[in-house]
Design a protein around this motif. Sequence first.
Motif, PDB file in Angstrom:
ATOM      1  N   ILE A  82      -1.619  20.228 -18.624  1.00  0.00           N
ATOM      2  CA  ILE A  82      -1.773  18.775 -18.647  1.00  0.00           C
ATOM      3  C   ILE A  82      -0.420  18.081 -18.674  1.00  0.00           C
ATOM      4  O   ILE A  82      -0.203  17.080 -17.975  1.00  0.00           O
ATOM      5  N   ASP A  83       0.510  18.605 -19.480  1.00  0.00           N
ATOM      6  CA  ASP A  83       1.838  17.983 -19.561  1.00  0.00           C
ATOM      7  C   ASP A  83       2.560  18.046 -18.210  1.00  0.00           C
ATOM      8  O   ASP A  83       3.244  17.087 -17.817  1.00  0.00           O
ATOM      9  N   SER A  84       2.407  19.148 -17.514  1.00  0.00           N
ATOM     10  CA  SER A  84       3.024  19.266 -16.182  1.00  0.00           C
ATOM     11  C   SER A  84       2.386  18.284 -15.207  1.00  0.00           C
ATOM     12  O   SER A  84       3.077  17.708 -14.350  1.00  0.00           O
ATOM     13  N   ALA A  85       1.086  18.092 -15.333  1.00  0.00           N
ATOM     14  CA  ALA A  85       0.394  17.129 -14.471  1.00  0.00           C
ATOM     15  C   ALA A  85       0.883  15.715 -14.740  1.00  0.00           C
ATOM     16  O   ALA A  85       1.080  14.918 -13.805  1.00  0.00           O
ATOM     17  N   ILE A  86       1.099  15.388 -16.011  1.00  0.00           N
ATOM     18  CA  ILE A  86       1.638  14.062 -16.366  1.00  0.00           C
ATOM     19  C   ILE A  86       3.038  13.891 -15.793  1.00  0.00           C
ATOM     20  O   ILE A  86       3.393  12.815 -15.284  1.00  0.00           O
ATOM     21  N   LYS A  93       4.713   8.327  -8.964  1.00  0.00           N
ATOM     22  CA  LYS A  93       4.687   6.865  -9.149  1.00  0.00           C
ATOM     23  C   LYS A  93       3.570   6.254  -8.299  1.00  0.00           C
ATOM     24  O   LYS A  93       2.820   6.944  -7.634  1.00  0.00           O
ATOM     25  N   GLY A  94       3.455   4.937  -8.318  1.00  0.00           N
ATOM     26  CA  GLY A  94       2.429   4.266  -7.528  1.00  0.00           C
ATOM     27  C   GLY A  94       1.109   4.128  -8.260  1.00  0.00           C
ATOM     28  O   GLY A  94       0.924   4.655  -9.360  1.00  0.00           O
ATOM     29  N   SER A  95       0.172   3.422  -7.646  1.00  0.00           N
ATOM     30  CA  SER A  95      -1.115   3.111  -8.272  1.00  0.00           C
ATOM     31  C   SER A  95      -1.952   4.361  -8.517  1.00  0.00           C
ATOM     32  O   SER A  95      -2.585   4.503  -9.566  1.00  0.00           O
ATOM     33  N   VAL A  96      -1.986   5.281  -7.554  1.00  0.00           N
ATOM     34  CA  VAL A  96      -2.778   6.497  -7.721  1.00  0.00           C
ATOM     35  C   VAL A  96      -2.261   7.294  -8.903  1.00  0.00           C
ATOM     36  O   VAL A  96      -3.030   7.749  -9.767  1.00  0.00           O
ATOM     37  N   ASN A 146       3.235  12.531  -0.437  1.00  0.00           N
ATOM     38  CA  ASN A 146       1.923  12.518   0.199  1.00  0.00           C
ATOM     39  C   ASN A 146       0.827  12.507  -0.870  1.00  0.00           C
ATOM     40  O   ASN A 146       0.834  13.334  -1.782  1.00  0.00           O
ATOM     41  N   VAL A 147      -0.113  11.565  -0.752  1.00  0.00           N
ATOM     42  CA  VAL A 147      -1.140  11.395  -1.775  1.00  0.00           C
ATOM     43  C   VAL A 147      -2.063  12.611  -1.830  1.00  0.00           C
ATOM     44  O   VAL A 147      -2.430  13.080  -2.915  1.00  0.00           O
ATOM     45  N   GLY A 148      -2.438  13.139  -0.673  1.00  0.00           N
ATOM     46  CA  GLY A 148      -3.321  14.300  -0.642  1.00  0.00           C
ATOM     47  C   GLY A 148      -2.707  15.503  -1.337  1.00  0.00           C
ATOM     48  O   GLY A 148      -3.370  16.189  -2.134  1.00  0.00           O
ATOM     49  N   ASN A 149      -1.427  15.763  -1.048  1.00  0.00           N
ATOM     50  CA  ASN A 149      -0.735  16.877  -1.703  1.00  0.00           C
ATOM     51  C   ASN A 149      -0.622  16.657  -3.211  1.00  0.00           C
ATOM     52  O   ASN A 149      -0.750  17.590  -3.999  1.00  0.00           O
ATOM     53  N   PHE A 150      -0.384  15.393  -3.589  1.00  0.00           N
ATOM     54  CA  PHE A 150      -0.270  15.063  -5.014  1.00  0.00           C
ATOM     55  C   PHE A 150      -1.584  15.354  -5.740  1.00  0.00           C
ATOM     56  O   PHE A 150      -1.585  15.966  -6.813  1.00  0.00           O
ATOM     57  N   ILE A 174       0.831  -1.203   0.000  1.00  0.00           N
ATOM     58  CA  ILE A 174       0.000   0.000   0.000  1.00  0.00           C
ATOM     59  C   ILE A 174       0.868   1.257   0.000  1.00  0.00           C
ATOM     60  O   ILE A 174       0.539   2.251  -0.659  1.00  0.00           O
ATOM     61  N   SER A 175       1.981   1.213   0.722  1.00  0.00           N
ATOM     62  CA  SER A 175       2.898   2.363   0.728  1.00  0.00           C
ATOM     63  C   SER A 175       3.478   2.596  -0.656  1.00  0.00           C
ATOM     64  O   SER A 175       3.611   3.739  -1.112  1.00  0.00           O
ATOM     65  N   ARG A 176       3.821   1.497  -1.356  1.00  0.00           N
ATOM     66  CA  ARG A 176       4.328   1.622  -2.731  1.00  0.00           C
ATOM     67  C   ARG A 176       3.250   2.169  -3.643  1.00  0.00           C
ATOM     68  O   ARG A 176       3.525   2.973  -4.538  1.00  0.00           O
ATOM     69  N   ALA A 177       2.010   1.727  -3.434  1.00  0.00           N
ATOM     70  CA  ALA A 177       0.903   2.184  -4.282  1.00  0.00           C
ATOM     71  C   ALA A 177       0.625   3.665  -4.075  1.00  0.00           C
ATOM     72  O   ALA A 177       0.207   4.355  -5.003  1.00  0.00           O
ATOM     73  N   ALA A 178       0.859   4.164  -2.866  1.00  0.00           N
ATOM     74  CA  ALA A 178       0.629   5.582  -2.587  1.00  0.00           C
ATOM     75  C   ALA A 178       1.632   6.459  -3.308  1.00  0.00           C
ATOM     76  O   ALA A 178       1.345   7.621  -3.612  1.00  0.00           O
TER      77      ALA A 178
END
Length: 276
Positions: free
Chosen positions: A119-123, A130-133, A102-106, A94-98
């Motif tokens: 959009i390119d900056s977001a990509i 990285k990670g699942s999210v 920080n997921v919230g900040n991301f 789960i930590s790797r997937a996050a």
Amino acid sequence: MANAPKTTTPAKTEGGNSGNLFASLAIIICFIIGYVVWAYVMGSPSNFLEDNPENQPKPGNYLGMVYHAGVIVPVLIGLFLMVWVFSIERFLVISRAAGTGNVGNFVRKIQSLINGGNIDSAIAECDKQKGSVANVVKAGLLKYKDVSANTGLDAEKSVVAIQKEIEETTALEMPMLEKNMNVIATLVSIGTLTGLLGTVTGMIKAFSALATGGAPDSAKLANGISEALINTATGIATSTFAIIMYNILTAKIDNLTYSIDEAGFSIVQTYAANHK
């Protein structure tokens, strides 16, 4: 869009096979360790009077007392070890997937970039996170770019295409997060039931000591009661820890799922607002 499952499914299948192998080996090894600890650590002659495991434990020697609780003990030790092993394994996954940050900040940063049309900056942020999210969000952003470049699609079909891409990628990522959670959930019940089995066997021995002709066998009676209580305590401890870890891990998975939904909703809404 049709190519995405073809490229990612083999990797997911390989990961699933390795996960099944890990679960099988972990269960076997935990039971082996449980038996070794019970037979050779708790059953060490130094824990008993006259260095004989058949005798009573030395005064205050708890290892010898647990050893005399019977053959249910190594099973319970194995179950307790399984809770630890699978909980740690899920924490790491789960930590790797996050991802790396920080997921919230991301998610908030992605929303800000999308609203600004970057959009390119977001990509690029997804590649950093990285990670699942990040994988799900990146898939949605790439589809966003794809449908934006295709002027032949109307806005409604484009929104549906983005939603479908996010849903398909989520369907590929989520099973990895939830894998082996069923093992921890099963241990909640198995721990208690195994402890109760040990309780019953201990009480059978205790009543057997009372049923002897003449004076009750006090040593056998004490061993029976001790076996019942030790097995009960170990079973309850295993189930309690399994419940706590299951709820903690489930909350972490729900948080990742919410982050995916939040980011996906932002992508879809931004596209719909900009292509009316």
